[in-house]
Design an enzyme around this catalytic site. Structure first.
Site, mmCIF file in Angstrom:
data_model
loop_
_atom_site.group_PDB
_atom_site.id
_atom_site.type_symbol
_atom_site.label_atom_id
_atom_site.label_comp_id
_atom_site.label_asym_id
_atom_site.label_seq_id
_atom_site.Cartn_x
_atom_site.Cartn_y
_atom_site.Cartn_z
ATOM 1 C CB CYS A 1 -88.536 95.616 -48.002
ATOM 2 S SG CYS A 1 -87.543 95.505 -49.300
ATOM 3 C CB CYS B 1 -82.842 89.659 -47.386
ATOM 4 S SG CYS B 1 -84.494 89.924 -46.781
#
Length: 423
Positions: A160, A330
């Protein structure tokens, strides 16, 4: 007639000054010094008694808190953060020993044996339907500062970007890693299930540990498969997507193919379309990371379109987990998008790429370099001998610490392991 003074009186008056100076004055002086010393000693003793009482009260409070916590079966300490709007809850302590020779094995063990911890920390009532976080571990890979396993409301992720930026920031601002004197950039290396991620905390000018923003150099990213046709239920129909890897596998689709503009007002439709696309692509398309056997599913759908901010190249929303929508641009999705653009000749090495989120926040990205891995191929690889094309992607963003949290799991609480109302 003048009185005569007797010899004894004369001696007394003549000797008195000497007697006073050499006998009486020292006694008076010593008495004053002793009084001063006594007063000082009294103050010290009084201060020590006061400090002792203060410590005793603090110890009693600490003991009482420990007694209160002892009745709970589990407690966890967390750093609550956000990166460009997306939640990042980093669990710093409370986990029992998690076996595994690397972060991928630890992730698998948590998933198979202790998933109730993820649910309890991510879901209501402690979290919410769009929560994101990570468990912090001691690193296993040589050269790493921290180990991380990432989680959301639907499960676990191999990597992530936004949470890595948060972890790099927290490591410096909370003293998890040491900051050299007069440093302006502090390296922090993360050990993740997808591999080593090299981060850098950029310090505010004139500060020792205040981070202005942070960058990560992601794991190798690549375009996996191009123009994959997926048929979705009405009203969407047939769509063409690119599948790319940026730490996780992404299905990347233009918003115009779904007939939805990227806006907060359209969020529920974007979530529905993203979930449908992810389900169908995992049903109909086989994906497999050529070097990491445990990575074999498309975890995220990246819907992109024209930007709102004139500084940005594109705007996106990433749907993942249990129909979660990323509030940030993101980080792994930015890496996957840059790898796709680079493979298509639409982005150059060193060129700045700015990605805008559904909130309007920004990530800055760059492709730092490319590499061919001989003998390794993916569906887009034309020459197996020449090998698969991968790029090194750098992402920069800003994370904020919002609070420090101690979570308690009461064994009598019927909702201790979390719940969701999302169906």
């Amino acid at each position: 007639m003048r009185k005569s003074v007797c010899p004894k009186q004369k001696f007394f008056f003549s000797a008195f000054p000497f007697f006073f100076f050499f006998c009486v004055f020292p006694l008076i002086s010593r008495t004053g010094q002793e009084k001063l010393l006594f007063d000082q000693k009294y103050k010290i003793i009084k201060g020590e008694k006061k400090e002792k009482k203060k410590n005793q009260r603090a110890n009693r409070r600490e003991h009482q808190q420990k007694r209160e916590i002892m009745r709970f079966k589990k407690s966890f300490t967390c750093i609550d953060m956000h990166t460009e709007g997306e939640a990042a809850r980093i669990v710093t302590s409370g986990l029992p020993h998690i076996p595994g020779s690397n972060m991928a094995e630890k992730k698998a063990y948590l998933q198979e044996n202790m998933d109730y911890l993820r649910r309890g920390i991510m879901l209501e009532p402690r979290g919410h339907d769009d929560m994101f976080g990570a468990f912090l571990f001691d690193p296993i890979e040589e050269g790493a500062d921290l180990g991380m396993v990432f989680m959301d409301t639907g499960g676990y992720l191999n990597m992530c970007g936004h949470n890595s930026i948060a972890a790099v920031t927290a490591a410096v601002e909370t003293g998890i890693v040491s900051v050299p004197a007069k440093a302006t950039n502090v390296p922090v290396v993360l050990d993740t299930p997808a591999g080593l991620v090299r981060g850098t905390a950029h310090l505010q000018s004139g500060t020792e540990s205040e981070v202005s923003n942070a960058s990560i150099i992601n794991v190798p990213s690549f375009l996996y498969q191009q123009d994959v046709v997926v048929v979705l239920p009405k009203p969407y129909g047939e769509v063409r997507v690119d599948i790319a890897f940026g730490g996780n596998f992404f299905a990347i689709v233009p918003a115009e193919q779904l007939g939805i503009d990227i806006s907060v007002q359209n969020l529920s439709r974007l979530q529905e379309a993203g979930e449908l696309l992810r389900t169908e692509i995992n049903r109909s398309v086989k994906v497999q990371h050529p070097q990491l056997p445990h990575i074999n599913t498309v975890d995220c759908v990246e819907i992109y379109g024209p930007p709102t901010n004139p500084e940005a190249n594109y705007k996106n929303v990433v749907i993942f987990g249990n129909r979660q929508a990323d509030r940030s641009p993101c980080g792994t999705g930015t890496s996957a998008k840059m790898a796709t653009l680079y493979a298509k000749g639409q982005l150059r090495i060193g060129e700045t790429f700015v990605y805008e989120s559904i909130l309007g926040s920004l990530f800055q990205g760059r492709v730092l370099g490319e590499e061919r891995i001989p003998g390794v191929k993916v569906p887009v690889t034309k020459d197996a001998e020449e090998g698969m094309l991968v790029v090194t992607a750098e992402i920069t963003g800003k994370a904020f610490i919002m609070g420090f949290n101690t979570m308690l799991f009461d064994p009598t609480d019927p909702f201790k392991n979390g719940f969701t109302l999302k169906q």
